[in-house]
Design an enzyme around this catalytic site. Structure first.
Site, PDB file in Angstrom:
ATOM      1  N   HIS A  83      -7.896  -9.782  -0.876  1.00 54.98           N
ATOM      2  CA  HIS A  83      -7.853 -10.748   0.228  1.00 54.98           C
ATOM      3  C   HIS A  83      -8.484 -10.189   1.494  1.00 54.98           C
ATOM      4  O   HIS A  83      -8.895 -10.949   2.368  1.00 54.98           O
ATOM      5  CB  HIS A  83      -6.428 -11.271   0.468  1.00 54.98           C
ATOM      6  CG  HIS A  83      -5.474 -10.317   1.083  1.00 54.98           C
ATOM      7  ND1 HIS A  83      -4.575  -9.562   0.355  1.00 54.98           N
ATOM      8  CD2 HIS A  83      -5.228 -10.008   2.379  1.00 54.98           C
ATOM      9  CE1 HIS A  83      -3.830  -8.840   1.170  1.00 54.98           C
ATOM     10  NE2 HIS A  83      -4.210  -9.084   2.401  1.00 54.98           N
ATOM     11  N   ASP A 220      -4.639  -7.367  -6.541  1.00 55.38           N
ATOM     12  CA  ASP A 220      -5.185  -7.587  -5.196  1.00 55.38           C
ATOM     13  C   ASP A 220      -5.986  -6.372  -4.722  1.00 55.38           C
ATOM     14  O   ASP A 220      -5.513  -5.571  -3.916  1.00 55.38           O
ATOM     15  CB  ASP A 220      -4.040  -7.894  -4.235  1.00 55.38           C
ATOM     16  CG  ASP A 220      -4.518  -8.585  -2.958  1.00 55.38           C
ATOM     17  OD1 ASP A 220      -5.723  -8.544  -2.683  1.00 55.38           O
ATOM     18  OD2 ASP A 220      -3.677  -9.162  -2.249  1.00 55.38           O
ATOM     19  N   SER A 643      -2.557  -4.475   4.978  1.00 55.34           N
ATOM     20  CA  SER A 643      -3.178  -4.883   3.716  1.00 55.34           C
ATOM     21  C   SER A 643      -4.320  -3.937   3.372  1.00 55.34           C
ATOM     22  O   SER A 643      -5.209  -3.704   4.188  1.00 55.34           O
ATOM     23  CB  SER A 643      -3.712  -6.311   3.829  1.00 55.34           C
ATOM     24  OG  SER A 643      -2.661  -7.234   3.927  1.00 55.34           O
TER      25      SER A 643
END
Length: 707
Positions: A83, A220, A643
C-alpha cells in the site's frame, strides 16, 4: 497529600505495566529503555542501534514522505508495503499492462520502472538544539517571531552541513509539544524504481473487510531499488546512466522465524501521535474531527467503489485514492469506538486531576497552566473545527474543486503580461474519470448542505437554489461543461474576464468560507497550543523519574516489544496465520463456491489457490508452526507512517514488515493499551515465498541472500 501520592503511585505502576510503550528517538534513548530491551531479548550493544557505521538505523528509509522502508541488499533493494507503493504501481499501470491488478517482476535492472516524484530519505544524524532556541528568549516572542527564529536556526544548520556535503539537508521539528527542538540531517535519493509487486489480490487481500482487523493474510509488500550517480554513489535525479546505489548498511533477511514471546523491534517514521493531548482535545478529536470525517468519506467512497467495479480503466485511476480514503475512514470509526469503550476521556481526566494537584503543591507552572481556560477555548472553536473537517473532506475529492481552490487561493504558477500571475492546468485526465468525479461532487455538495452550519455555507448554494431549482446535478454539469478551469494548457489570468466564470465564482465562494473557517479556528489556536505545551511539561516534570518519549512527528523512531497474541473478545487471538487460513478465505472470493457468502475482496487467481493449498513450503516453513507463517502479531508501538517499517529480532535481523494495527489499537494515537494494541506484520518468509514461487524472481532472491 495522600491522594496525590496514591495517584502518582498509580501512574508509576501504569508505566511499569506498559513498559514496552514508546516511539523512541535513538540519539537520546534512555538507558532504562535499552536495559529493558536487553532484558526482553535484544542481544547487541547500543551502538548497533545508532552510533556505529554498521548501526541498523542506517538501513532505514523514509519512503516517499509518507511511509517507511528498509534496504535489504548491497545494491540498494528496498522493501516497503504494497500500500506504500500503491501510487507508484498505479502510475505505471495501463489497461494493457495493469501491474496493479496483475503484479510485476523486473527480470533485469533495465526493466525496473522509474517513478516521478518518488524519493527515499536516510536520516544521517540528529541533535538537540533546544538550548540554541532558548538563547533567543523564544518563549517571550510572538508566534510569527518564533517562526522566524526557527527558520533562521534551520537555515544556519543547512548552511553548515551543505558546506560539508551539498547533498544533505536539515529539518528542525518540535518535540514534547514544543518544549524541545531537534534538528535532523537527511540525504534524499530521487531515483527510485519499481522492481517487484504482487497482484492486488494478494497485496491488498481482504481489502476493507479485513483492514485494521485480525486475523490477516495480506501479503502487503512491494520492492523498489535506489539508483545513484555512477561516479559518486550519491543522490541524482533520474537518468538512464544512473546505477544501483550501494548503501553503507543493509539489513540481513532472516529465515529463522520467531516464537511467542520473542523480542521484536521496529524502526521507521511514525507520522503523528497525540499521547499528551488533553481530555478536552480528545473530545474535539472524537466529535469534531473523526465523526464528520468518516461520515463524509463514506458518502464519497460509495460512489468511487461503484464506478471502479464497473470499469477497469476507472479502477486503475482510483485504486490508490480509494485505498487512502478508506484507510482513515475506518480508522476514524475504530478510534471513536475505542475512545468510548476504554473511557479514554475519563482516564485523561484522572491524570489531569493528578497534574492539577501536583501544580498546586509544587507551584510549577501554577500561574501558566489553566485547565478551565483550555476547556473553554476548545468549546469555543468546536464548530469551526467541525466545519474545517467537513469542508476539507468535501471540496478536495473531485478535479474541478481542486482546480477551483488552486486558482482562487493564490495558486498562481507564473508571471505573465504586465506582471500579472496566471496558472496553466495540465491534462490530468489519467488521474480522474469525469463521470465519477461529477457524481462524487454532487453527493458531497448535498451532504455538506445537510451537515454544515449555515454560517459556513458558500454563496454558490444560493445559486444552486435560485438558478438551478436545487438541482445539484445540473449545476455540476454546467461547471464541468462551461468553466474555463477544465480547459487544459490555457493561461488563466485572475482578471475581470474570468470573474463571471461559474467555476471561478465557485472557487471564490469556497475561498471566502475557508477564510472564515480558518479565522474562527485560529483565533485561539496559539493559546490552546501554549496550554497543551504547559500540560505536557507539567506531566513530564511530575514523572521526571520515568523515561518519556515525544509524540511521533514523522521522524525516525524505534519501538520494541514481543511477538504474541492477545485476548480477543474472551478468546486467544493466536499470533500468526497460515496458508490454510488464506485458502479458506479464498473460497469466499469464488462466486460459484461462495454463493451468498461471496466477498469480492477475497478473490484470488487460480495460481494463488494452487500455491496456498500446498502441503510443503520448503525453506519458508516455520520450525514452531510446522507450516509457513503469513502474518504475525507483536505489541510494538506503531502508527500511520510506520507502514513498511522493518521488524527485527534481537540480532537486528529482518523477520517482517509492519503494515497495520488491530481494531482494538485504533485509539493508540492518543492512548496506548499494551493489553490490546497489536502491530500486524507480514512475515518476511511469506514475502520471499511470493517472490520465489509466484514471481520466479531468482535474481532478486539471490541478491537478498536470506539466511
Amino acid at each position: 497529600m495522600k491522594k496525590l501520592l496514591l495517584l502518582l503511585f498509580t501512574l508509576q505502576c501504569s508505566l511499569f505495566t506498559y513498559a514496552d510503550e514508546g516511539m523512541w528517538t535513538l540519539m537520546d534513548l534512555p538507558k532504562a529503555v535499552y536495559d529493558k530491551m536487553v532484558e526482553e531479548g535484544y542481544q547487541l550493544e547500543y551502538d548497533k542501534l545508532y552510533h556505529d557505521a554498521d548501526a541498523i538505523y542506517n538501513a532505514i528509509v523514509n519512503f516517499g514522505g509518507y511511509c517507511s522502508g528498509v534496504v535489504v541488499s548491497k545494491d540498494g533493494l528496498v522493501f516497503t508495503n504494497h500500500h506504500c507503493g500503491f501510487e507508484a504501481i498505479r502510475s505505471n499501470s495501463t489497461v494493457e499492462h495493469d501491474y496493479m491488478l496483475n503484479g510485476f517482476c523486473a527480470k533485469s535492472f533495465a526493466e525496473e520502472l522509474p517513478n516521478e516524484d518518488l524519493f527515499v530519505s536516510f536520516m544521517v544524524a540528529q541533535k538537540d538544539v533546544t538550548d540554541i532556541v532558548e538563547e533567543y528568549n523564544f518563549r517571550d516572542l510572538s508566534s510569527s517571531k518564533r517562526e522566524e527564529i526557527l527558520n533562521l536556526i534551520e537555515e544556519m544548520e543547512n548552511k553548515r552541513i551543505k558546506a560539508i556535503d551539498p547533498t544533505l539537508h536539515a529539518e528542525m521539528k518540535p518535540y514534547y509539544e514544543g518544549n524541545r527542538y531537534y534538528v535532523d540531517i537527511y540525504q534524499n535519493f530521487n531515483d527510485v524504481r519499481l522492481v517487484f509487486t504482487v497482484p492486488k489480490s494478494m497485496g491488498k487481500f481482504g481489502g476493507e473487510t479485513d483492514n485494521w482487523m485480525w486475523p490477516r493474510q495480506t501479503c502487503d509488500f512491494s520492492v523498489f531499488r535506489i539508483y545513484a550517480d555512477p561516479s559518486t554513489n550519491g543522490p541524482a535525479d533520474y537518468s538512464k546512466t544512473n546505477v544501483p546505489y550501494h548503501p553503507k548498511k543493509w539489513a540481513q533477511v532472516s529465515l529463522q522465524g520467531y516464537k511467542e514471546g520473542d523480542f521484536a523491534m521496529t524502526m521507521g517514521y511514525p507520522g503523528s501521535t497525540e499521547r499528551y493531548l488533553s481530555s478536552f482535545g480528545i473530545k474535539e478529536m472524537r466529535d469534531a474531527q473523526n465523526l464528520p470525517r468518516w461520515q463524509t468519506r463514506e458518502v464519497k467512497q460509495e460512489v468511487m467503489l461503484r464506478h471502479m467495479r464497473a470499469d477497469e480503466a476507472v479502477r486503475i485511476k482510483y485504486d490508490s485514492k480509494y485505498a487512502q480514503s478508506a484507510n482513515y475512514w475506518k480508522n476514524a470509526i475504530g478510534m471513536n469506538k475505542c475512545i468510548d469503550s476504554l473511557d479514554i476521556i475519563g482516564l485523561k481526566q484522572g491524570h489531569e486531576k493528578a497534574i492539577r494537584e501536583y501544580v498546586e503543591k509544587t507551584g510549577y507552572l501554577k500561574d501558566k497552566l489553566n485547565f478551565d481556560l483550555l476547556d473553554s477555548l476548545y468549546q469555543k472553536r468546536f464548530n469551526a473545527m467541525r466545519g474545517l473537517i467537513l469542508f476539507s473532506e468535501t471540496f478536495r475529492a473531485d478535479e474541478l474543486s481542486v482546480r477551483a481552490r488552486r486558482f482562487t487561493n493564490g495558486g498562481m504558477a507564473a508571471q505573465g503580461k504586465k506582471n500579472k500571475t496566471f496558472v496553466v492546468f495540465d491534462d490530468t485526465s489519467d488521474t480522474y474519470d469525469e463521470a465519477t468525479d461529477k457524481e462524487m461532487q454532487v453527493v458531497l455538495l448535498k451532504n455538506y448542505a445537510e451537515k454544515a452550519d449555515a454560517k459556513y455555507m458558500p454563496t454558490f448554494y444560493e445559486t444552486i437554489k435560485n438558478q438551478y431549482g436545487g438541482d445539484y446535478a445540473k449545476y455540476v454539469d454546467d461547471l464541468w461543461a462551461n468553466s474555463v478551469l477544465m480547459k487544459n494548457g490555457k493561461k488563466l489570468y485572475s482578471d475581470k474576464k474570468l470573474q463571471k466564470d461559474l467555476g471561478v465564482q465557485y472557487g471564490y465562494d469556497m475561498s471566502a468560507v475557508m477564510f472564515e473557517l480558518y479565522s474562527d479556528y485560529s483565533a485561539d489556536a496559539e493559546t490552546i497550543e501554549e496550554q497543551e505545551r504547559y500540560l505536557c511539561a507539567a506531566k513530564v516534570r511530575m514523572e521526571e523519574d520515568m523515561p518519556h518519549y515525544s509524540d511521533a512527528n514523522f521522524t525516525l523512531r524505534m519501538s520494541y516489544g514481543q511477538v504474541g497474541e492477545y485476548d480477543m473478545y474472551g478468546k486467544p487471538s493466536g499470533y500468526y496465520t497460515t496458508p490454510q487460513s488464506i485458502y479458506k478465505k479464498m473460497q469466499l472470493g469464488d462466486k460459484e463456491k461462495a454463493g451468498s457468502n461471496y466477498n469480492f475482496e477475497y478473490f484470488a487467481e487460480p495460481i494463488m489457490h494452487e500455491l496456498f493449498s500446498a502441503s510443503d513450503f520448503g525453506q519458508y516453513t516455520d520450525a514452531t508452526s510446522g507450516t509457513m507463517n503469513l502474518c504475525f502479531l507483536t505489541n510494538n508501538d506503531i502508527t500511520g507512517g510506520n507502514s513498511g517499517s522493518p521488524v527485527f529480532d534481537g540480532k537486528n535481523q529482518l523477520i517482517g514488515l509492519a503494515f497495520d494495527g488491530n481494531w482494538e489499537s485504533l485509539s493508540a494515537d492518543i492512548f496506548f493499551d499494551s493489553k490490546l494494541a497489536r502491530c500486524i506484520c507480514v512475515d518476511i518468509r511469506y514475502v520471499l515465498f511470493m517472490m520465489d514461487k509466484w514471481g520466479h524472481a531468482d535474481r532478486l532472491i539471490k541478491e537478498i541472500d536470506a539466511k
